[in-house]
Design a protein around this motif. Structure first.
Motif, PDB file in Angstrom:
ATOM      1  N   SER A 143     -48.682  66.474  37.339  1.00  9.51           N
ATOM      2  CA  SER A 143     -48.398  66.279  35.916  1.00  9.51           C
ATOM      3  C   SER A 143     -46.987  66.734  35.533  1.00  9.51           C
ATOM      4  CB  SER A 143     -49.418  67.052  35.075  1.00  9.51           C
ATOM      5  OG  SER A 143     -49.378  68.441  35.387  1.00  9.51           O
ATOM      6  N   ILE A 144     -46.312  67.454  36.422  1.00 11.39           N
ATOM      7  CA  ILE A 144     -44.974  67.959  36.107  1.00 11.39           C
ATOM      8  C   ILE A 144     -43.879  67.093  36.729  1.00 11.39           C
ATOM      9  CG2 ILE A 144     -43.389  69.921  36.384  1.00 11.39           C
ATOM     10  CD1 ILE A 144     -45.800  71.763  36.181  1.00 11.39           C
ATOM     11  N   CYS A 145     -43.965  66.867  38.042  1.00  9.93           N
ATOM     12  CA  CYS A 145     -42.868  66.134  38.699  1.00  9.93           C
ATOM     13  C   CYS A 145     -43.206  64.676  39.007  1.00  9.93           C
ATOM     14  CB  CYS A 145     -42.457  66.848  39.990  1.00  9.93           C
ATOM     15  SG  CYS A 145     -43.708  66.796  41.302  1.00  9.93           S
ATOM     16  N   GLY A 146     -44.481  64.306  38.897  1.00 14.68           N
ATOM     17  CA  GLY A 146     -44.872  62.917  39.132  1.00 14.68           C
ATOM     18  C   GLY A 146     -45.079  62.544  40.583  1.00 14.68           C
ATOM     19  N   LYS A 147     -44.904  63.501  41.507  1.00 14.86           N
ATOM     20  CA  LYS A 147     -45.106  63.224  42.926  1.00 14.86           C
ATOM     21  C   LYS A 147     -46.560  63.502  43.309  1.00 14.86           C
ATOM     22  CE  LYS A 147     -40.315  64.461  44.006  1.00 14.86           C
ATOM     23  NZ  LYS A 147     -39.420  65.389  44.735  1.00 14.86           N
ATOM     24  N   ASP A 148     -46.920  63.148  44.520  1.00 14.44           N
ATOM     25  CA  ASP A 148     -48.253  63.449  45.043  1.00 14.44           C
ATOM     26  C   ASP A 148     -48.394  64.972  45.123  1.00 14.44           C
ATOM     27  OD1 ASP A 148     -50.557  63.871  46.498  1.00 14.44           O
ATOM     28  OD2 ASP A 148     -50.140  62.326  47.991  1.00 14.44           O
ATOM     29  N   ILE A 149     -49.320  65.516  44.328  1.00 14.19           N
ATOM     30  CA  ILE A 149     -49.403  66.977  44.224  1.00 14.19           C
ATOM     31  C   ILE A 149     -49.891  67.622  45.515  1.00 14.19           C
ATOM     32  CG2 ILE A 149     -51.787  67.187  43.370  1.00 14.19           C
ATOM     33  CD1 ILE A 149     -50.617  69.207  41.267  1.00 14.19           C
ATOM     34  N   PRO A 155     -43.348  70.513  44.724  1.00  9.91           N
ATOM     35  CA  PRO A 155     -43.212  71.975  44.825  1.00  9.91           C
ATOM     36  C   PRO A 155     -44.207  72.752  43.971  1.00  9.91           C
ATOM     37  CG  PRO A 155     -41.592  71.131  43.291  1.00  9.91           C
ATOM     38  CD  PRO A 155     -42.350  69.932  43.793  1.00  9.91           C
ATOM     39  N   HIS A 156     -45.098  72.029  43.278  1.00  9.52           N
ATOM     40  CA  HIS A 156     -45.979  72.687  42.309  1.00  9.52           C
ATOM     41  C   HIS A 156     -47.385  72.914  42.871  1.00  9.52           C
ATOM     42  CE1 HIS A 156     -42.940  70.379  39.871  1.00  9.52           C
ATOM     43  NE2 HIS A 156     -42.717  71.632  39.501  1.00  9.52           N
ATOM     44  N   VAL A 157     -48.020  73.937  42.378  1.00 15.83           N
ATOM     45  CA  VAL A 157     -49.374  74.297  42.806  1.00 15.83           C
ATOM     46  C   VAL A 157     -50.336  74.040  41.652  1.00 15.83           C
ATOM     47  CG1 VAL A 157     -50.876  76.158  43.631  1.00 15.83           C
ATOM     48  CG2 VAL A 157     -48.473  76.059  44.360  1.00 15.83           C
TER      49      VAL A 157
END
Length: 283
Positions: A143-149, A155-157
C-alpha cells in the motif's frame, strides 16, 4: 508514551475530549460525544498540516488518530447494544479490538480496562465458528510503494508504520475463489452466521443490554464474567416404568436410556460489575 514531544502535546489536547466522551457514554448522552470527536479530528488535521514530515511524529499522530477512531467505534458499539442491534454491534466490537491492537503495538498508552471489558463482552455473543475464503491472487501490492510486498524489492513490512502510514498487502488480479472454510480462529471474525437481533442466540448480550438500559450499573463498570454450571429440572423428562420403552423414541428401555435425565446441567454466566473511573482510561 509517544516518540516526540510534539505528539505528547497533541495528545494532551485530545485526551480531555476522549475522557469527556467516555463519561458521556456512561450517561448515555451519545449525541454529545460526536461534538468532541469532531473537535479531536480537527486538532489532528491541524497537527498534520503543521508537521515537517518527521517520520516519528507522523507515526505518533497515526496512533492518536487510532485512539480517536477507537472512541468512535466504542460509542457505536454501545449504541447498538443498547438499541438491541446485536449483529451490527459485533462488527463494532471487532473494530474496537483491532484498534486496541494498533494502540498497544505502537505506543505505551494503557488500554487494559478496555481490553478486559471487550474480551469479556466478546464471550457473550453466540459466535464460535467463522467463515474464511480461499482465493488465487497474482500478488499482494504494498500500500506504500506499490511493489509486491512479499518480494525483496519492497522494503516495507506488513503491519508496520512508515511516516504515518501502515503497510498492508492489497490483493491484485484475483483469478478465482476456490473454497470457503469454516474456522474457529480466523484473522477476521466479522464473517459469521447471521442471526436475527430478536432471536434466542443473543439472549445473554440482550440481558446485558437490558441491565444497562435499566441503569443497573454504568457501562464503564462492566468488565468481568463468572461462568458456572446450573442444575435444573429437565422439562422433557417423563417418568416411566423401568422396563417400558423410553418415550424419547430411541426404542430402548427407559432404564437404559433417559432414566438419569430428570435433571440437566446448563451453562450460567453472571455479569459482575466493577467500579471504574473513566478519568483513568487511555492513560
Amino acid at each position: 508514551m509517544f516518540n516526540t514531544p510534539e505528539a505528547k502535546s497533541v495528545y494532551n489536547d485530545v485526551r480531555p475530549l476522549i475522557i469527556k466522551g467516555l463519561q458521556e457514554i456512561d450517561k448515555k448522552q451519545f449525541h454529545e460525544i460526536d461534538k468532541g470527536l469532531s473537535e479531536a479530528c480537527a486538532i489532528l488535521a491541524a497537527s498534520r498540516s503543521d508537521c515537517d514530515e518527521d517520520d516519528l511524529y507522523l507515526n505518533d499522530l497515526y496512533v492518536i488518530n487510532a485512539i480517536v477512531d477507537f472512541l468512535n467505534s466504542y460509542v457505536r458499539l454501545w449504541q447498538n447494544i443498547l438499541g438491541e442491534h446485536f449483529s451490527e454491534s459485533w462488527s463494532n466490537l471487532q473494530d474496537c479490538l483491532d484498534l486496541l491492537r494498533v494502540i498497544k503495538k505502537f505506543s505505551d498508552v494503557s488500554v487494559e480496562h478496555f481490553e478486559s471489558q471487550l474480551l469479556a463482552l466478546e464471550r457473550l455473543y453466540p459466535y464460535g465458528v467463522f467463515f474464511s475464503i480461499g482465493a488465487t491472487v497474482e500478488y499482494f501490492e504494498c500500500s506504500i510503494c506499490g511493489k509486491d510486498i512479499d518480494s525483496l524489492s519492497c522494503p516495507h513490512v506488513k503491519g508496520e508504520l512508515y511516516s504515518g502510514l501502515m503497510a498492508v498487502g492489497v490483493a491484485k488480479n484475483i483469478s478465482q475463489f476456490d473454497h470457503v472454510a469454516i474456522v474457529s480462529r480466523p484473522e477476521d471474525k466479522r464473517c459469521t452466521v447471521q442471526y436475527e437481533n430478536d432471536g434466542e442466540h443473543f439472549h445473554v448480550v440482550r440481558y446485558l443490554s437490558r441491565l444497562l438500559n435499566d441503569d443497573a450499573f454504568p457501562i464503564s463498570h462492566f468488565k468481568e464474567l463468572e461462568f458456572s454450571k446450573v442444575r435444573k429440572k429437565n422439562p422433557d423428562f417423563q417418568k416411566q416404568g423401568r422396563n417400558e420403552v423410553c418415550a424419547c423414541g430411541s426404542g430402548k428401555k427407559f432404564k437404559k436410556c433417559c432414566i438419569d435425565k430428570k435433571y440437566i446441567e446448563s451453562d450460567h454466566v453472571e455479569i459482575v460489575p466493577k467500579p471504574f473511573d473513566p478519568t483513568f482510561a487511555i492513560s
